[in-house]
Enzyme design. Structure first.
Site, mmCIF file in Angstrom:
data_model
loop_
_atom_site.group_PDB
_atom_site.id
_atom_site.type_symbol
_atom_site.label_atom_id
_atom_site.label_comp_id
_atom_site.label_asym_id
_atom_site.label_seq_id
_atom_site.Cartn_x
_atom_site.Cartn_y
_atom_site.Cartn_z
ATOM 1 N N ASP A 45 -0.833 30.027 -7.109
ATOM 2 C CA ASP A 45 0.011 30.802 -6.186
ATOM 3 C C ASP A 45 1.344 31.220 -6.805
ATOM 4 O O ASP A 45 2.139 31.903 -6.166
ATOM 5 C CB ASP A 45 0.282 29.986 -4.918
ATOM 6 C CG ASP A 45 -0.968 29.851 -4.055
ATOM 7 O OD1 ASP A 45 -1.878 30.689 -4.189
ATOM 8 O OD2 ASP A 45 -1.036 28.909 -3.255
ATOM 9 N N GLN B 77 -10.004 25.896 -1.262
ATOM 10 C CA GLN B 77 -10.423 26.299 0.088
ATOM 11 C C GLN B 77 -11.934 26.137 0.240
ATOM 12 O O GLN B 77 -12.418 25.602 1.248
ATOM 13 C CB GLN B 77 -10.011 27.744 0.350
ATOM 14 C CG GLN B 77 -8.501 27.920 0.409
ATOM 15 C CD GLN B 77 -8.089 29.356 0.612
ATOM 16 O OE1 GLN B 77 -8.925 30.247 0.741
ATOM 17 N NE2 GLN B 77 -6.792 29.597 0.634
ATOM 18 N N LYS C 33 -6.342 37.473 -3.850
ATOM 19 C CA LYS C 33 -5.363 36.778 -3.011
ATOM 20 C C LYS C 33 -4.851 37.737 -1.919
ATOM 21 O O LYS C 33 -5.503 38.716 -1.612
ATOM 22 C CB LYS C 33 -4.233 36.236 -3.888
ATOM 23 C CG LYS C 33 -4.700 35.134 -4.845
ATOM 24 C CD LYS C 33 -5.131 33.904 -4.077
ATOM 25 C CE LYS C 33 -5.697 32.820 -4.966
ATOM 26 N NZ LYS C 33 -6.262 31.719 -4.201
ATOM 27 N N ARG D 25 4.124 36.278 -1.165
ATOM 28 C CA ARG D 25 4.629 35.752 -2.440
ATOM 29 C C ARG D 25 5.117 36.877 -3.359
ATOM 30 O O ARG D 25 6.039 36.688 -4.147
ATOM 31 C CB ARG D 25 3.559 34.917 -3.138
ATOM 32 C CG ARG D 25 3.157 33.704 -2.312
ATOM 33 C CD ARG D 25 2.515 32.638 -3.146
ATOM 34 N NE ARG D 25 1.755 31.713 -2.322
ATOM 35 C CZ ARG D 25 2.281 30.706 -1.635
ATOM 36 N NH1 ARG D 25 3.575 30.504 -1.659
ATOM 37 N NH2 ARG D 25 1.513 29.915 -0.915
ATOM 38 N N LYS E 139 2.454 24.160 2.568
ATOM 39 C CA LYS E 139 1.525 24.982 3.372
ATOM 40 C C LYS E 139 0.124 24.377 3.384
ATOM 41 O O LYS E 139 -0.500 24.246 4.442
ATOM 42 C CB LYS E 139 1.507 26.400 2.797
ATOM 43 C CG LYS E 139 0.426 27.306 3.338
ATOM 44 C CD LYS E 139 0.675 28.749 2.967
ATOM 45 C CE LYS E 139 0.026 29.191 1.669
ATOM 46 N NZ LYS E 139 -1.415 29.382 1.724
ATOM 47 N N ARG F 282 -10.956 39.468 2.088
ATOM 48 C CA ARG F 282 -11.074 38.287 1.211
ATOM 49 C C ARG F 282 -12.536 37.819 1.211
ATOM 50 O O ARG F 282 -13.170 37.733 2.265
ATOM 51 C CB ARG F 282 -10.157 37.147 1.709
ATOM 52 C CG ARG F 282 -8.723 37.576 2.011
ATOM 53 C CD ARG F 282 -7.841 37.627 0.809
ATOM 54 N NE ARG F 282 -7.657 36.364 0.145
ATOM 55 C CZ ARG F 282 -6.691 35.481 0.437
ATOM 56 N NH1 ARG F 282 -5.836 35.728 1.425
ATOM 57 N NH2 ARG F 282 -6.565 34.368 -0.247
#
Ligand code: S3P
Length: 443
Positions: A322, A168, A349, A395, A21, A121
């Site tokens: 993750d 990020q 997240k 997830r 990803k 976020r």
């Protein structure tokens, strides 16, 4: 959609996953920043990558797909145009944060927005340093939507300390640093994934990662302004280790199982889960193959194992950031108390993964205790069946489905459609390995 998992079936066979990803996001975006035609193979086509592809069109960059083969006609840093409308980043924080950096580098104006989940976020972590670099960017009380306007170029190169390790944020600032008046130095408390650095370096950018042993002060990234255009990218993307994680844990906890995940990315900044599982006495073998585009990769084999508890903290947390939902499931199937600390970032997240994971595991009879920066799970080698909820988190949904693979009683996961955000083939892949899963639309 709800999925009903009946555990106790062995998992056997091989799985080959679509591209990682993080690499897919970067390949799409960096190809658009390069000058000329890029060819990318094994792209991840899923909920999270759709908005990045759509954004390219909005910025006037042409691309085409043939299966999972993507061709991008890169326009260079001067060739992007202002988008006609708001850019919808969907549920993808990576898309929003990386696009903000790319918009700063290409000097276009526009608005980045996304789903209700994405609007929760934190975006201050990119907005403040971008403003210091001279980018005209405003958030809405620290959150999306983000408004970006044309700014004075070159931007200002800076020294910036990230309060949390985040690939990020780092990647966003690296992109802006490519058009700064002087080099930029970024300093992080942990080793966040370094895909941006590797990929941009392969396209001609001058970027260096400096480890704490050498820097004497944290994990540093040194970025020089671009002296010439980025070269186009030719890359076959390795499979996603964060998606492989679900099959690995499934193979460890389902009885009499033996599975292989082929061609998975093995970048050391992503391998924390493998180390943790080895400490838990998982029977796991990694066979390294040839690196692809500067990214190490290989095959991973696992078989059913009696797991024991472990502890995860410090720099390993960011290298498996993750993987905690499925790690929590492995901990529930292990014997003994597993402890996770220094992982407060999990609260920011796709869901508050500390709170939601503990809440849902408790519904399956697991003793799961939340702490401010992690959790403790008292594993008993098994869990009971029950009805759980994915909370809009792909997830968490996949981890809870995996939880059912070793359970005596059925596990029913509501909101399971969200798996298509990062792994649309998750259920068919598990079924092909022998899992007993039936999914139906909610009435
Ligand atoms: C990502 C970085 C990580 C990770 C996310 C993808 C990336 O986030 O959780 O799924 O592609 O850079 P942070 O860098 O914010 O921790």
């Amino acid at each position: 959609m709800r999925c009903i998992v009946k555990g106790g079936k062995p998992l056997k066979g091989k799985v080959r996953l679509a591209g990682d990803k993080s690499l897919s996001h970067r390949a799409i975006l960096f190809a658009a920043l390069a000058e000329g035609r890029s060819e990318i193979e094994n792209l991840l086509l899923a909920g999270v990558t759709q908005p990045m592809l759509a954004a390219l069109t909005a910025f006037g960059v042409e691309w085409s797909l043939d299966g999972q083969h993507l061709t991008v006609e890169g326009k260079g840093l001067q060739g992007w145009r202002d988008p006609a409308g708001v850019i919808d980043c969907g549920n993808s924080a990576t898309t929003m944060r990386l696009l903000a950096g790319a918009m700063a580098a290409t000097n276009v104006s526009g608005v980045l927005d996304g789903s209700a989940g994405l609007r929760r976020r934190p975006m201050d972590r990119i907005v403040q340093p971008l403003q210091k670099m001279g980018v005209a960017i405003e958030a809405t009380d620290g959150y999306a939507p983000l408004l970006i306007s044309r700014s004075q170029h070159p931007l200002r190169g800076l020294e910036h300390e990230l309060s949390v390790a985040s690939a990020q944020v780092k990647s966003c600032l690296i992109l802006a640093a490519l058009v700064a008046d002087q080099p930029t130095r970024l300093c992080e408390p942990g080793p966040s994934r370094d895909h941006t650095e590797r990929m941009l370096a392969s396209m001609g950018a001058k970027i260096q990662s400096i480890l704490p042993e050498t820097s004497g002060k944290g994990y540093q990234t040194w970025v020089e302004p671009l002296a010439q255009p980025l070269r186009p990218l030719q890359m076959h993307l390795p499979g996603d280790i964060s998606s492989a994680a679900f099959f690995l844990v499934g193979g460890l906890i389902a009885p009499d199982s033996q599975i292989e995940i082929e061609n998975v990315g093995l970048n050391p900044t992503r391998c924390g889960l493998l180390e943790a599982l080895e400490e838990m006495q998982a029977t796991l073998a990694v066979e390294e193959t040839q690196a692809q585009g500067g990214e190490p990769c290989g095959h991973i084999r696992v078989q059913s194992s009696a797991l024991v508890a472990t502890a995860v903290m410090g720099e390993r947390v960011v290298r498996m950031i993750d993987e905690f939902p499925v790690f929590g499931v492995a901990a529930a199937y292990a014997n003994g108390e597993t402890c996770v600390a220094d992982a407060q970032e999990l609260r920011y997240k796709e869901s508050d993964r500390i709170a939601r994971l503990c809440q849902e595991l408790r519904k399956l009879g697991v003793e799961a205790i939340e702490t401010p920066d992690g959790f403790r799970i008292v594993g008993k080698g098994k869990l009971s069946g029950g009805v759980v909820e994915a909370h809009g988190d792909h997830r968490l949904a996949m981890a809870l489905i995996v939880a059912g693979l070793g359970s005596q009683e059925p596990v029913i996961v509501h909101g399971a459609e969200v798996v298509s955000e990062s792994l649309p083939q998750f259920i068919p892949f598990l079924q092909s390995l022998g899992a007993d899963i039936r999914c139906e639309m909610d009435a």
